[in-house]
Motif scaffolding. Structure first.
Motif, mmCIF file in Angstrom:
data_model
loop_
_atom_site.group_PDB
_atom_site.id
_atom_site.type_symbol
_atom_site.label_atom_id
_atom_site.label_comp_id
_atom_site.label_asym_id
_atom_site.label_seq_id
_atom_site.Cartn_x
_atom_site.Cartn_y
_atom_site.Cartn_z
ATOM 1 N N ILE A 37 -15.663 -22.087 77.198
ATOM 2 C CA ILE A 37 -17.120 -22.139 77.042
ATOM 3 C C ILE A 37 -17.759 -22.711 78.300
ATOM 4 O O ILE A 37 -18.744 -22.178 78.815
ATOM 5 C CB ILE A 37 -17.515 -22.961 75.792
ATOM 6 C CG1 ILE A 37 -17.130 -22.213 74.506
ATOM 7 C CG2 ILE A 37 -19.016 -23.285 75.793
ATOM 8 C CD1 ILE A 37 -17.244 -23.047 73.235
ATOM 9 N N TYR A 42 -23.533 -17.609 80.825
ATOM 10 C CA TYR A 42 -24.247 -16.809 79.830
ATOM 11 C C TYR A 42 -24.322 -15.366 80.312
ATOM 12 O O TYR A 42 -24.622 -15.103 81.472
ATOM 13 C CB TYR A 42 -25.669 -17.323 79.613
ATOM 14 C CG TYR A 42 -25.772 -18.581 78.785
ATOM 15 C CD1 TYR A 42 -25.035 -18.748 77.627
ATOM 16 C CD2 TYR A 42 -26.637 -19.596 79.150
ATOM 17 C CE1 TYR A 42 -25.140 -19.896 76.863
ATOM 18 C CE2 TYR A 42 -26.756 -20.751 78.390
ATOM 19 C CZ TYR A 42 -25.997 -20.882 77.243
ATOM 20 O OH TYR A 42 -26.114 -22.022 76.490
ATOM 21 N N ASN A 50 -24.481 -14.679 74.427
ATOM 22 C CA ASN A 50 -24.841 -16.096 74.364
ATOM 23 C C ASN A 50 -23.624 -17.017 74.437
ATOM 24 O O ASN A 50 -23.743 -18.213 74.267
ATOM 25 C CB ASN A 50 -25.665 -16.396 73.109
ATOM 26 C CG ASN A 50 -24.856 -16.221 71.837
ATOM 27 O OD1 ASN A 50 -23.821 -15.561 71.821
ATOM 28 N ND2 ASN A 50 -25.345 -16.798 70.757
ATOM 29 N N CYS A 53 -22.173 -21.491 78.872
ATOM 30 C CA CYS A 53 -23.115 -22.602 78.975
ATOM 31 C C CYS A 53 -23.933 -22.473 80.250
ATOM 32 O O CYS A 53 -23.707 -21.583 81.067
ATOM 33 C CB CYS A 53 -22.405 -23.948 78.899
ATOM 34 S SG CYS A 53 -21.491 -24.377 80.367
ATOM 35 N N SER A 80 -23.709 -24.463 72.554
ATOM 36 C CA SER A 80 -22.639 -23.471 72.667
ATOM 37 C C SER A 80 -21.394 -23.872 71.884
ATOM 38 O O SER A 80 -20.786 -23.042 71.219
ATOM 39 C CB SER A 80 -22.271 -23.255 74.138
ATOM 40 O OG SER A 80 -23.278 -22.532 74.777
#
Length: 144
Positions: A37, A42, A50, A53, A80
């Motif tokens: 993540i 993005y 989405n 981060c 996120s």
């Protein structure tokens, strides 16, 4: 949810040699996912725009106020992780930015970087155990 978790990076050579993919425990799997993540921008994931981060957008932003920058990144990361890592709950994310100076006297170079410390505290849904993740990133290399 599966009880088998896989380590990253995948070693395809071991898969093709018949040894299978190396597995890992739940905590390491969660940490691997949080790292993914953090390191995903993005819009980079084709099917989940989405996912990721805001660090990639904030990296080149002129930091006027470190506290505002930290809070913007913290909120982005918390959202996120909450949206995409469903195996943990009751999360808190801490972000701290600092300047780190490396001096290389033999090359007569001074390098200044921004170091971002990231900490995530949560509880694991399946067991109720405390979970802790910590990592550091270096941004904006500046050399003289």
């Amino acid at each position: 949810m599966s009880d088998k978790f896989f380590n990253k990076p995948f070693r395809l050579s071991s898969l093709f040699s018949g040894n299978g993919i190396q597995s890992t425990d739940l905590g390491k799997s969660i940490s691997n996912h949080i790292e993914l993540i953090i390191f995903t921008r993005y819009g980079e994931h084709r099917y989940q725009q989405n996912f990721g981060c805001e660090i990639w957008d904030l990296d080149f932003e002129l930091i006027v106020s470190e506290s505002i920058w930290e809070e913007k990144f913290r909120k982005s990361l918390l959202k996120s992780i909450t949206d995409h890592e469903l195996r943990i709950y009751n999360m808190s994310v801490d972000i701290h930015i600092a300047e780190v100076e490396n001096v290389y006297p033999m090359r007569k170079i001074t390098e200044i970087k921004k170091k971002v410390d990231i900490s995530v505290r949560a509880l694991i849904k399946a067991t109720g155990e405390k979970y802790f993740f910590n990592t550091a990133l270096f941004l904006s290399p500046l050399s003289t």
